[in-house]
Design a protein around this motif. Structure first.
Motif, PDB file in Angstrom:
ATOM      1  N   TYR A 120       0.804  -1.227   0.000  1.00  0.00           N
ATOM      2  CA  TYR A 120       0.000   0.000   0.000  1.00  0.00           C
ATOM      3  C   TYR A 120       0.835   1.275   0.000  1.00  0.00           C
ATOM      4  O   TYR A 120       0.357   2.322   0.434  1.00  0.00           O
ATOM      5  CB  TYR A 120      -0.923   0.013   1.225  1.00  0.00           C
ATOM      6  N   LYS A 121       2.045   1.229  -0.504  1.00  0.00           N
ATOM      7  CA  LYS A 121       2.911   2.407  -0.387  1.00  0.00           C
ATOM      8  C   LYS A 121       2.379   3.608  -1.168  1.00  0.00           C
ATOM      9  O   LYS A 121       2.762   4.744  -0.886  1.00  0.00           O
ATOM     10  CB  LYS A 121       4.339   2.078  -0.806  1.00  0.00           C
ATOM     11  N   GLU A 122       1.468   3.376  -2.137  1.00  0.00           N
ATOM     12  CA  GLU A 122       0.872   4.489  -2.879  1.00  0.00           C
ATOM     13  C   GLU A 122      -0.464   4.912  -2.286  1.00  0.00           C
ATOM     14  O   GLU A 122      -1.121   5.811  -2.833  1.00  0.00           O
ATOM     15  CB  GLU A 122       0.680   4.092  -4.350  1.00  0.00           C
ATOM     16  N   GLY A 123      -0.877   4.283  -1.196  1.00  0.00           N
ATOM     17  CA  GLY A 123      -2.200   4.559  -0.648  1.00  0.00           C
ATOM     18  C   GLY A 123      -2.189   4.968   0.809  1.00  0.00           C
ATOM     19  O   GLY A 123      -3.091   4.585   1.570  1.00  0.00           O
ATOM     20  N   LEU A 174      -4.669   7.043   7.073  1.00  0.00           N
ATOM     21  CA  LEU A 174      -5.592   6.209   6.308  1.00  0.00           C
ATOM     22  C   LEU A 174      -4.792   5.406   5.302  1.00  0.00           C
ATOM     23  O   LEU A 174      -3.945   5.948   4.593  1.00  0.00           O
ATOM     24  CB  LEU A 174      -6.605   7.082   5.575  1.00  0.00           C
ATOM     25  N   VAL A 175      -5.058   4.100   5.243  1.00  0.00           N
ATOM     26  CA  VAL A 175      -4.457   3.236   4.237  1.00  0.00           C
ATOM     27  C   VAL A 175      -5.600   2.721   3.378  1.00  0.00           C
ATOM     28  O   VAL A 175      -6.462   1.969   3.860  1.00  0.00           O
ATOM     29  CB  VAL A 175      -3.686   2.070   4.875  1.00  0.00           C
ATOM     30  N   ALA A 176      -5.648   3.151   2.124  1.00  0.00           N
ATOM     31  CA  ALA A 176      -6.825   2.854   1.310  1.00  0.00           C
ATOM     32  C   ALA A 176      -6.477   2.830  -0.162  1.00  0.00           C
ATOM     33  O   ALA A 176      -5.507   3.453  -0.610  1.00  0.00           O
ATOM     34  CB  ALA A 176      -7.921   3.886   1.575  1.00  0.00           C
ATOM     35  N   GLU A 177      -7.303   2.118  -0.932  1.00  0.00           N
ATOM     36  CA  GLU A 177      -7.162   2.121  -2.384  1.00  0.00           C
ATOM     37  C   GLU A 177      -8.536   1.965  -3.019  1.00  0.00           C
ATOM     38  O   GLU A 177      -9.405   1.263  -2.494  1.00  0.00           O
ATOM     39  CB  GLU A 177      -6.213   1.014  -2.853  1.00  0.00           C
ATOM     40  N   GLN A 178      -8.727   2.656  -4.143  1.00  0.00           N
ATOM     41  CA  GLN A 178      -9.997   2.651  -4.854  1.00  0.00           C
ATOM     42  C   GLN A 178      -9.908   1.768  -6.079  1.00  0.00           C
ATOM     43  O   GLN A 178      -8.915   1.769  -6.813  1.00  0.00           O
ATOM     44  CB  GLN A 178     -10.383   4.077  -5.273  1.00  0.00           C
ATOM     45  N   GLU A 179     -10.972   1.007  -6.313  1.00  0.00           N
ATOM     46  CA  GLU A 179     -11.113   0.233  -7.544  1.00  0.00           C
ATOM     47  C   GLU A 179     -12.544   0.410  -8.029  1.00  0.00           C
ATOM     48  O   GLU A 179     -13.473  -0.131  -7.429  1.00  0.00           O
ATOM     49  CB  GLU A 179     -10.796  -1.244  -7.315  1.00  0.00           C
ATOM     50  N   GLY A 180     -12.714   1.169  -9.079  1.00  0.00           N
ATOM     51  CA  GLY A 180     -14.057   1.472  -9.553  1.00  0.00           C
ATOM     52  C   GLY A 180     -14.818   2.279  -8.514  1.00  0.00           C
ATOM     53  O   GLY A 180     -14.331   3.296  -8.017  1.00  0.00           O
ATOM     54  N   ASP A 181     -16.019   1.797  -8.190  1.00  0.00           N
ATOM     55  CA  ASP A 181     -16.817   2.511  -7.197  1.00  0.00           C
ATOM     56  C   ASP A 181     -16.670   1.928  -5.795  1.00  0.00           C
ATOM     57  O   ASP A 181     -17.447   2.233  -4.899  1.00  0.00           O
ATOM     58  CB  ASP A 181     -18.296   2.524  -7.598  1.00  0.00           C
ATOM     59  N   ARG A 182     -15.643   1.083  -5.614  1.00  0.00           N
ATOM     60  CA  ARG A 182     -15.373   0.486  -4.306  1.00  0.00           C
ATOM     61  C   ARG A 182     -14.112   1.089  -3.700  1.00  0.00           C
ATOM     62  O   ARG A 182     -13.121   1.326  -4.410  1.00  0.00           O
ATOM     63  CB  ARG A 182     -15.194  -1.034  -4.396  1.00  0.00           C
ATOM     64  N   LEU A 183     -14.156   1.305  -2.403  1.00  0.00           N
ATOM     65  CA  LEU A 183     -12.990   1.787  -1.664  1.00  0.00           C
ATOM     66  C   LEU A 183     -12.653   0.772  -0.594  1.00  0.00           C
ATOM     67  O   LEU A 183     -13.490   0.453   0.261  1.00  0.00           O
ATOM     68  CB  LEU A 183     -13.277   3.141  -1.014  1.00  0.00           C
ATOM     69  N   ILE A 239      -5.048   4.263  11.343  1.00  0.00           N
ATOM     70  CA  ILE A 239      -4.110   4.332  12.460  1.00  0.00           C
ATOM     71  C   ILE A 239      -4.303   5.681  13.135  1.00  0.00           C
ATOM     72  O   ILE A 239      -4.141   6.730  12.507  1.00  0.00           O
ATOM     73  CB  ILE A 239      -2.659   4.165  11.968  1.00  0.00           C
ATOM     74  N   THR A 240      -4.640   5.663  14.409  1.00  0.00           N
ATOM     75  CA  THR A 240      -4.984   6.903  15.088  1.00  0.00           C
ATOM     76  C   THR A 240      -4.630   6.814  16.559  1.00  0.00           C
ATOM     77  O   THR A 240      -4.612   5.727  17.148  1.00  0.00           O
ATOM     78  CB  THR A 240      -6.493   7.204  14.928  1.00  0.00           C
ATOM     79  N   ARG A 241      -4.355   7.977  17.149  1.00  0.00           N
ATOM     80  CA  ARG A 241      -3.985   8.027  18.570  1.00  0.00           C
ATOM     81  C   ARG A 241      -5.182   8.361  19.462  1.00  0.00           C
ATOM     82  O   ARG A 241      -5.061   8.312  20.689  1.00  0.00           O
ATOM     83  CB  ARG A 241      -2.893   9.082  18.772  1.00  0.00           C
ATOM     84  N   ALA A 242      -6.299   8.722  18.878  1.00  0.00           N
ATOM     85  CA  ALA A 242      -7.469   9.137  19.648  1.00  0.00           C
ATOM     86  C   ALA A 242      -8.715   8.632  18.939  1.00  0.00           C
ATOM     87  O   ALA A 242      -8.678   8.309  17.744  1.00  0.00           O
ATOM     88  CB  ALA A 242      -7.505  10.656  19.787  1.00  0.00           C
ATOM     89  N   PRO A 248      -7.673  -8.517  10.801  1.00  0.00           N
ATOM     90  CA  PRO A 248      -7.090  -7.320  10.162  1.00  0.00           C
ATOM     91  C   PRO A 248      -6.045  -7.690   9.123  1.00  0.00           C
ATOM     92  O   PRO A 248      -5.033  -8.315   9.429  1.00  0.00           O
ATOM     93  CB  PRO A 248      -6.497  -6.540  11.340  1.00  0.00           C
ATOM     94  N   ILE A 249      -6.281  -7.283   7.887  1.00  0.00           N
ATOM     95  CA  ILE A 249      -5.424  -7.723   6.785  1.00  0.00           C
ATOM     96  C   ILE A 249      -4.015  -7.151   6.896  1.00  0.00           C
ATOM     97  O   ILE A 249      -3.072  -7.728   6.364  1.00  0.00           O
ATOM     98  CB  ILE A 249      -6.037  -7.375   5.420  1.00  0.00           C
ATOM     99  N   MET A 250      -3.860  -6.045   7.627  1.00  0.00           N
ATOM    100  CA  MET A 250      -2.528  -5.457   7.791  1.00  0.00           C
ATOM    101  C   MET A 250      -1.731  -6.162   8.890  1.00  0.00           C
ATOM    102  O   MET A 250      -0.581  -5.802   9.137  1.00  0.00           O
ATOM    103  CB  MET A 250      -2.664  -3.972   8.127  1.00  0.00           C
ATOM    104  N   SER A 251      -2.327  -7.148   9.547  1.00  0.00           N
ATOM    105  CA  SER A 251      -1.639  -7.873  10.602  1.00  0.00           C
ATOM    106  C   SER A 251      -1.344  -9.317  10.231  1.00  0.00           C
ATOM    107  O   SER A 251      -0.833 -10.074  11.060  1.00  0.00           O
ATOM    108  CB  SER A 251      -2.478  -7.848  11.897  1.00  0.00           C
ATOM    109  N   ILE A 252      -1.676  -9.710   9.014  1.00  0.00           N
ATOM    110  CA  ILE A 252      -1.452 -11.088   8.579  1.00  0.00           C
ATOM    111  C   ILE A 252      -0.055 -11.206   7.999  1.00  0.00           C
ATOM    112  O   ILE A 252       0.346 -10.406   7.147  1.00  0.00           O
ATOM    113  CB  ILE A 252      -2.503 -11.503   7.534  1.00  0.00           C
ATOM    114  N   THR A 253       0.694 -12.198   8.462  1.00  0.00           N
ATOM    115  CA  THR A 253       2.029 -12.423   7.930  1.00  0.00           C
ATOM    116  C   THR A 253       1.989 -13.470   6.838  1.00  0.00           C
ATOM    117  O   THR A 253       2.987 -13.856   6.312  1.00  0.00           O
ATOM    118  CB  THR A 253       2.990 -12.857   9.030  1.00  0.00           C
TER     119      THR A 253
END
Length: 284
Positions: free
Chosen positions: A186-189, A200-209, A215-218, A279-284
């Motif tokens: 996700y280096k571009e997102g 925010l870590v996100a990517e758009q494909e068509g009308d789906r996000l 990641i937030t402190r509050a 969480p997909i960002m925690s899967i190795t």
């Protein structure tokens, strides 16, 4: 065969490890290694002969919240054997070794469809997974959220202070795994939402996000985030995690087990919520 274990930043071992991963999976751990992110939580078990790594199984010692309770679990990953060495039982030997070393620790992994029959031999069982999503219109034309690169100190600052977690299912200590996914997937997102002080870590494909991570402190809500999302033409938002902590009550769409490209396996006693997304960002 002798099994070698490494759980730290050893340059020589990393070279052998990365050479195996590049052959089997066609990507490199080098960007992760360069940031000295391999620590004692990530253990690699390998068979090395004549200066070459033939096979590997890795685990990440992950602290998790599962239905409000803290649980230690092992995430299996980098299960790899060179093509020339397959059929010799090397992966079987390594997986058995790890499970014997940690007999009481529950485990999980995201596999690929080609090995559906491998992991059940060790007691792993495949479970149904879900995709949480909401129908929402986002047309933030002209929004200029700050796109970040991984060298931006703000990412590490907010990541170090990340405190908001799902009470249903989340990981507590997977910061280095998150950075792995930021580097490779996700280096571009990667965006900073200043009003929410969130990454925010996100990517758009068509009308789906796909919102892969927040990641937030509050505390922050999706309704507040929505005003800052730098996307237009969105009709469906998918979350790569359990999103109730954002004030979201999603539709939980079951993922077709016959076509799932990332079948999910668990081992041991788990008490998952009825519907969840690891969480997909925690899967190795």
């Amino acid at each position: 065969m002798q099994i070698t274990m490494n759980n730290g930043c050893n340059d020589g071992y990393q070279t052998l490890f990365d050479d195996l991963i590049k052959e089997v999976f066609d990507f490199s751990f080098a960007p992760w290694f360069e940031r000295n992110l391999w620590d004692e939580r990530y253990e690699s078990y390998a068979i090395i002969e004549d200066g070459k790594m033939l096979s590997n199984v890795s685990i990440f010692k992950m602290d998790m919240v599962v239905c409000g309770k803290t649980v230690r679990a092992h995430s299996f990953g980098a299960v790899a054997t060179r093509k020339s060495e397959r059929g010799k039982g090397l992966s079987k030997l390594l997986v058995s070794h790890v499970l014997n070393a940690y007999p009481e620790i529950p485990a999980f992994l995201s596999a690929n469809p080609g090995v559906l029959n491998f992991y059940p031999r060790f007691g792993f069982r495949r479970v149904e997974t879900y995709c949480p999503e909401i129908a929402v219109q986002i047309n933030n034309v002209g929004i200029q959220a700050l796109r970040l690169n991984l060298d931006d100190a703000l990412i590490q600052k907010i990541l170090n202070g990340h405190r908001e977690y799902s009470d249903s299912l989340d990981s507590l200590n997977a910061q280095t795994v998150r950075i792995f996914h930021l580097l490779l997937d996700y280096k571009e997102g990667i965006y900073h939402l200043p009003g929410c002080d969130a990454i925010l870590v996100a990517e758009q494909e068509g009308d789906r996000l796909l919102i892969a991570d927040v990641i937030t402190r509050a505390p922050v809500t999706f309704e507040a985030m929505k005003l800052e999302l730098p996307f237009a033409g969105i009709r469906i938002v998918e979350f790569g995690f359990c999103p109730e902590w954002l004030g979201v009550s999603p539709d939980w769409k079951p993922i077709d087990m016959d076509t799932d490209e990332d079948p999910f396996f668990i081992l041991g006693e788990w008490h998952f919520p009825l519907k969840y997304r690891f969480p997909i960002m925690s899967i190795t």
